[in-house]
Design a protein around this motif. Sequence first.
Motif, short mmCIF file in Angstrom:
data_model
loop_
_atom_site.label_atom_id
_atom_site.label_comp_id
_atom_site.label_asym_id
_atom_site.label_seq_id
_atom_site.Cartn_x
_atom_site.Cartn_y
_atom_site.Cartn_z
N ASP A 302 34.00 -21.29 -17.39
CA ASP A 302 32.71 -21.97 -17.26
C ASP A 302 33.01 -23.34 -16.68
O ASP A 302 33.70 -24.15 -17.30
CB ASP A 302 32.05 -22.08 -18.63
CG ASP A 302 30.64 -22.67 -18.55
OD1 ASP A 302 30.44 -23.60 -17.74
OD2 ASP A 302 29.77 -22.19 -19.29
N LEU A 303 32.50 -23.62 -15.50
CA LEU A 303 32.81 -24.86 -14.79
C LEU A 303 32.01 -26.07 -15.27
O LEU A 303 31.96 -27.08 -14.59
CB LEU A 303 32.62 -24.65 -13.29
CG LEU A 303 33.51 -23.56 -12.68
CD1 LEU A 303 33.20 -23.36 -11.20
CD2 LEU A 303 34.98 -23.87 -12.88
N ALA A 304 31.44 -25.93 -16.45
CA ALA A 304 30.78 -27.04 -17.15
C ALA A 304 29.76 -27.75 -16.26
O ALA A 304 29.86 -28.96 -16.02
CB ALA A 304 31.83 -28.03 -17.66
N PRO A 305 28.74 -27.02 -15.77
CA PRO A 305 27.80 -27.65 -14.84
C PRO A 305 27.02 -28.81 -15.44
O PRO A 305 26.75 -29.80 -14.74
CB PRO A 305 26.88 -26.49 -14.44
CG PRO A 305 27.04 -25.47 -15.50
CD PRO A 305 28.44 -25.59 -15.96
N GLU A 306 26.65 -28.71 -16.73
CA GLU A 306 25.89 -29.80 -17.33
C GLU A 306 26.73 -31.08 -17.41
O GLU A 306 26.26 -32.16 -17.01
CB GLU A 306 25.41 -29.41 -18.73
CG GLU A 306 24.35 -28.33 -18.76
CD GLU A 306 24.91 -26.92 -18.77
OE1 GLU A 306 24.13 -25.96 -18.79
OE2 GLU A 306 26.16 -26.79 -18.74
N GLU A 307 27.96 -30.96 -17.91
CA GLU A 307 28.82 -32.14 -18.00
C GLU A 307 29.15 -32.70 -16.62
O GLU A 307 29.18 -33.92 -16.41
CB GLU A 307 30.11 -31.79 -18.74
CG GLU A 307 29.92 -31.46 -20.21
CD GLU A 307 29.51 -30.02 -20.47
OE1 GLU A 307 29.22 -29.29 -19.49
OE2 GLU A 307 29.46 -29.62 -21.64
#
Length: 343
Positions: A302-307
């Motif tokens: 998960d490429l951590a889109p929110e962060e």
Amino acid sequence: MPDQESRAGRATIRDVAREAGVSVTTVSHALNGKGTASEATRQRVLAVAERLAYRAHPMARGLRRGRTGVLALDMRPLDAIGSYLPVGVDYFVRFAGAAAVTALDHGLGLMLVPDMTRADLPQAAHGVDGYVVGDPLRDDAVLTRLLDAAVPVVTVGRDPGRPEFADWVGPDDTVETERMLDLLASRGARDVALLAGTDDNAWNVDSERAYRAWARRRSMPARVLHVPEAAGEDGGRDAARRLLTGKRRRPDAIYCQTGRHAAGVLAEARRLEVEVPGDLLLAAGSDAQQTRLARPAITALDLAPEETARAAVELLIARLNGDATPGPVIVPAQLHVRDSTAR
């Protein structure tokens, strides 16, 4: 070397800076009556600009009028795919939502814009305070235009052709690729194939370089197939047929850059009666609905889109406020280990 607009006969701010022997920032300040440059320097810049018939880009003129309170977001992978809502890929929706909320938290608005090199780009996109550009291609034309116009810009992932540009955020693709490959090796994989995309961006470039170096260290054959991101699950099925049939020994693990490719590999493996994870380990470099809902569920990063979105907007705001803290900002991915690698 002159840029494309220079070759077409239109001088850019970089041409003026080069001729005047000053920085792009100094040119911008001299033309706008700002900054601390001496009067002699300002006059030299103005003379060069007049001699070259330089005319500021519309975005630069918009910035001179003052802040608009609006930021812009251009996701380059969606420009390349030709769809702004690819089926099953929720990374971009999650990213845009978090970016918008972060902008609102700072009292700003966020505008989603298509490829800004398009002739039909809305005029409003020329007057924003700054840009976030997602996953630029090598020597990206959008990034070139923004830098030439001295528009503040932050990218998600680096531009492979601009090693000096450090205002980017995102995961360390080399580290994350090695982490996934190490997981596959720990589960018994001894012959891992990489199914990479074709976009010439840092995500593909750095991941493939990391894979080849990792395979070399383990005396493992490097097997790389390049499949267009837009091919989706059909591209994964085609790659699986090439890897899992024929006379050549089939790999015991496949690492796909995209979740849609991984879902296609899983479907074709099932048709060929290749058991996942019994005969074949399967993992993806980006999480998606396809990886989460697959049976077996597919291990993915998960490429951590929110962060990442929050970090990108905050870095852009810092640049708008004159904060020169060095970039890049590294945002680690989250590794979700699922049944497709459960040995």
